[in-house]
Design a protein around this motif. Sequence first.
Motif, PDB file in Angstrom:
ATOM      1  N   VAL A  82       0.803  -1.197  -0.023  1.00 49.86           N
ATOM      2  CA  VAL A  82       0.315  -0.043   0.316  1.00 49.86           C
ATOM      3  C   VAL A  82       0.298   0.867  -0.188  1.00 49.86           C
ATOM      4  N   ILE A  83       2.098   1.334   1.079  1.00 47.11           N
ATOM      5  CA  ILE A  83       2.767   2.740   0.710  1.00 47.11           C
ATOM      6  C   ILE A  83       3.352   2.518  -0.135  1.00 47.11           C
ATOM      7  N   ASP A  84       4.203   1.634  -1.079  1.00 47.93           N
ATOM      8  CA  ASP A  84       5.502   1.439  -2.118  1.00 47.93           C
ATOM      9  C   ASP A  84       4.219   1.352  -3.166  1.00 47.93           C
ATOM     10  N   SER A  85       2.988   1.105  -3.365  1.00 43.25           N
ATOM     11  CA  SER A  85       2.306   1.300  -4.644  1.00 43.25           C
ATOM     12  C   SER A  85       2.702   3.029  -5.125  1.00 43.25           C
ATOM     13  N   PRO A  86       2.646   2.772  -6.720  1.00 43.01           N
ATOM     14  CA  PRO A  86       2.551   3.752  -7.584  1.00 43.01           C
ATOM     15  C   PRO A  86       1.496   5.001  -7.375  1.00 43.01           C
ATOM     16  N   HIS A  87       0.164   4.174  -7.235  1.00 44.98           N
ATOM     17  CA  HIS A  87      -1.600   4.341  -6.772  1.00 44.98           C
ATOM     18  C   HIS A  87      -1.932   4.629  -4.921  1.00 44.98           C
ATOM     19  N   THR A  88      -0.669   5.203  -4.525  1.00 41.34           N
ATOM     20  CA  THR A  88      -1.126   5.078  -2.722  1.00 41.34           C
ATOM     21  C   THR A  88      -2.629   5.872  -2.647  1.00 41.34           C
ATOM     22  N   PRO A  89      -3.396   5.372  -2.299  1.00 47.02           N
ATOM     23  CA  PRO A  89      -4.577   6.257  -2.265  1.00 47.02           C
ATOM     24  C   PRO A  89      -4.581   7.163  -0.868  1.00 47.02           C
ATOM     25  N   MET A  90      -4.899   7.935  -1.143  1.00 52.17           N
ATOM     26  CA  MET A  90      -5.179   9.144   0.258  1.00 52.17           C
ATOM     27  C   MET A  90      -5.812   8.957   1.499  1.00 52.17           C
ATOM     28  N   PRO A  91      -5.802   8.300   2.374  1.00 50.54           N
ATOM     29  CA  PRO A  91      -4.818   9.720   2.964  1.00 50.54           C
ATOM     30  C   PRO A  91      -3.100   9.093   2.710  1.00 50.54           C
ATOM     31  N   THR A  92      -3.044   7.811   3.184  1.00 48.09           N
ATOM     32  CA  THR A  92      -1.506   7.769   2.836  1.00 48.09           C
ATOM     33  C   THR A  92      -0.771   7.889   2.136  1.00 48.09           C
ATOM     34  N   ALA A  93      -1.418   8.775   0.454  1.00 54.65           N
ATOM     35  CA  ALA A  93      -0.958   9.724  -0.332  1.00 54.65           C
ATOM     36  C   ALA A  93      -0.106  10.292   0.091  1.00 54.65           C
ATOM     37  N   HIS A  94      -0.955  11.105   0.689  1.00 52.43           N
ATOM     38  CA  HIS A  94      -0.679  13.053   1.525  1.00 52.43           C
ATOM     39  C   HIS A  94       0.581  12.903   1.823  1.00 52.43           C
ATOM     40  N   TYR A  95      -0.092  11.478   3.083  1.00 53.91           N
ATOM     41  CA  TYR A  95       1.804  11.799   3.930  1.00 53.91           C
ATOM     42  C   TYR A  95       2.823  11.181   3.295  1.00 53.91           C
ATOM     43  N   LYS A  96       2.915  10.288   2.607  1.00 50.56           N
ATOM     44  CA  LYS A  96       3.838   9.544   1.656  1.00 50.56           C
ATOM     45  C   LYS A  96       4.405  10.571   0.914  1.00 50.56           C
ATOM     46  N   ASN A  97       3.962  11.984   0.191  1.00 51.83           N
ATOM     47  CA  ASN A  97       4.570  12.764  -0.202  1.00 51.83           C
ATOM     48  C   ASN A  97       5.130  14.081   0.247  1.00 51.83           C
ATOM     49  N   ASN A  98       4.374  14.256   1.603  1.00 58.19           N
ATOM     50  CA  ASN A  98       4.733  15.574   1.759  1.00 58.19           C
ATOM     51  C   ASN A  98       5.744  15.656   3.560  1.00 58.19           C
ATOM     52  N   HIS A  99       5.480  14.263   4.182  1.00 55.81           N
ATOM     53  CA  HIS A  99       5.916  14.474   5.182  1.00 55.81           C
ATOM     54  C   HIS A  99       6.951  12.964   5.284  1.00 55.81           C
ATOM     55  N   ASN A 100       7.821  13.007   6.337  1.00 55.49           N
ATOM     56  CA  ASN A 100       8.335  11.930   6.618  1.00 55.49           C
ATOM     57  C   ASN A 100       8.674  10.594   7.080  1.00 55.49           C
ATOM     58  N   HIS A 101       7.082  10.134   7.356  1.00 49.79           N
ATOM     59  CA  HIS A 101       6.602   9.490   8.210  1.00 49.79           C
ATOM     60  C   HIS A 101       5.185   9.011   7.799  1.00 49.79           C
ATOM     61  N   ILE A 102       4.208   7.662   7.899  1.00 51.16           N
ATOM     62  CA  ILE A 102       3.019   7.743   7.490  1.00 51.16           C
ATOM     63  C   ILE A 102       2.454   7.464   9.414  1.00 51.16           C
ATOM     64  N   PRO A 103       1.740   8.088  10.099  1.00 54.61           N
ATOM     65  CA  PRO A 103       1.294   7.830  11.169  1.00 54.61           C
ATOM     66  C   PRO A 103       0.508   6.282  11.186  1.00 54.61           C
ATOM     67  N   PRO A 104      -0.361   5.745  12.025  1.00 52.49           N
ATOM     68  CA  PRO A 104      -0.748   4.371  11.575  1.00 52.49           C
ATOM     69  C   PRO A 104      -1.943   4.680  12.115  1.00 52.49           C
ATOM     70  N   TRP A 105      -2.775   5.784  12.245  1.00 56.57           N
ATOM     71  CA  TRP A 105      -3.730   6.069  11.876  1.00 56.57           C
ATOM     72  C   TRP A 105      -4.240   6.557  10.628  1.00 56.57           C
ATOM     73  N   ILE A 106      -3.613   6.713   9.742  1.00 55.57           N
ATOM     74  CA  ILE A 106      -3.466   7.498   8.045  1.00 55.57           C
ATOM     75  C   ILE A 106      -3.178   6.262   7.420  1.00 55.57           C
ATOM     76  N   LEU A 107      -2.569   5.127   7.445  1.00 53.76           N
ATOM     77  CA  LEU A 107      -2.545   4.037   7.184  1.00 53.76           C
ATOM     78  C   LEU A 107      -2.948   3.089   7.022  1.00 53.76           C
ATOM     79  N   PHE A 108      -3.442   2.752   8.036  1.00 52.29           N
ATOM     80  CA  PHE A 108      -4.568   1.753   8.648  1.00 52.29           C
ATOM     81  C   PHE A 108      -5.949   1.765   8.198  1.00 52.29           C
ATOM     82  N   LYS A 109      -5.962   3.229   7.294  1.00 51.74           N
ATOM     83  CA  LYS A 109      -7.641   3.823   6.560  1.00 51.74           C
ATOM     84  C   LYS A 109      -7.286   3.037   5.007  1.00 51.74           C
ATOM     85  N   ASN A 110      -6.668   2.524   4.890  1.00 52.31           N
ATOM     86  CA  ASN A 110      -5.237   2.387   3.811  1.00 52.31           C
ATOM     87  C   ASN A 110      -5.659   0.793   3.899  1.00 52.31           C
ATOM     88  N   ILE A 111      -5.020  -0.435   4.538  1.00 53.12           N
ATOM     89  CA  ILE A 111      -5.383  -1.531   4.603  1.00 53.12           C
ATOM     90  C   ILE A 111      -6.737  -1.970   4.701  1.00 53.12           C
TER      91      ILE A 111
END
Length: 167
Positions: A114-143
């Motif tokens: 999910v993190i490494d996909s070129p089509h990472t869904p929002m909101p994970t994509a936002h953190y992946k592209n704009n921050h240096n980490h992805i908090p679990p409450w963000i990532l878990f929306k997309n798992i």
Amino acid sequence: GLIIKDNDFAIHALKVFTYYDLVNGYKDSLMINERYRQGITIELLCKLRIFDKDFQNILFSRMIMIENFFKNTLSYIIAKNFGVNHKEYLHLKNYNYAIKHINFLNTLKEIHAVIDSPHTPMPTAHYKNNHNHIPPWILFKNISFSNSINLFRALKAREKDYIVNEL
């Protein structure tokens, strides 16, 4: 044995609901010896089908609420105990990964996909592209719910107990 008073309605009903959903879907409860019980109409079958769908929607909406509550609680305890950086909280040291019934390494692989996909869904994509980490409450929306359950299963007893008590 099915009563059809209005052929146009019956044709329309079969287009909307399909033959299987209407005719075969209620065989077990409304048929005796391959014949509908006396007085069963296609209109009744339509009403039953609509009731079934409405009931399923009620259950589904509640299941979504339960899934969200579970994932939120899981993300809270993971963030509290392992941090908000996905590289830290997804580290094997935090889990009992030799759990029977799950392949935890596959679970981590699917989460990283999910993190490494070129089509990472929002909101994970936002953190992946704009921050240096992805908090679990963000990532878990997309798992998937099953992957979040597998994370829970692999947690150590202290974290599991917290989540169970919250639920």
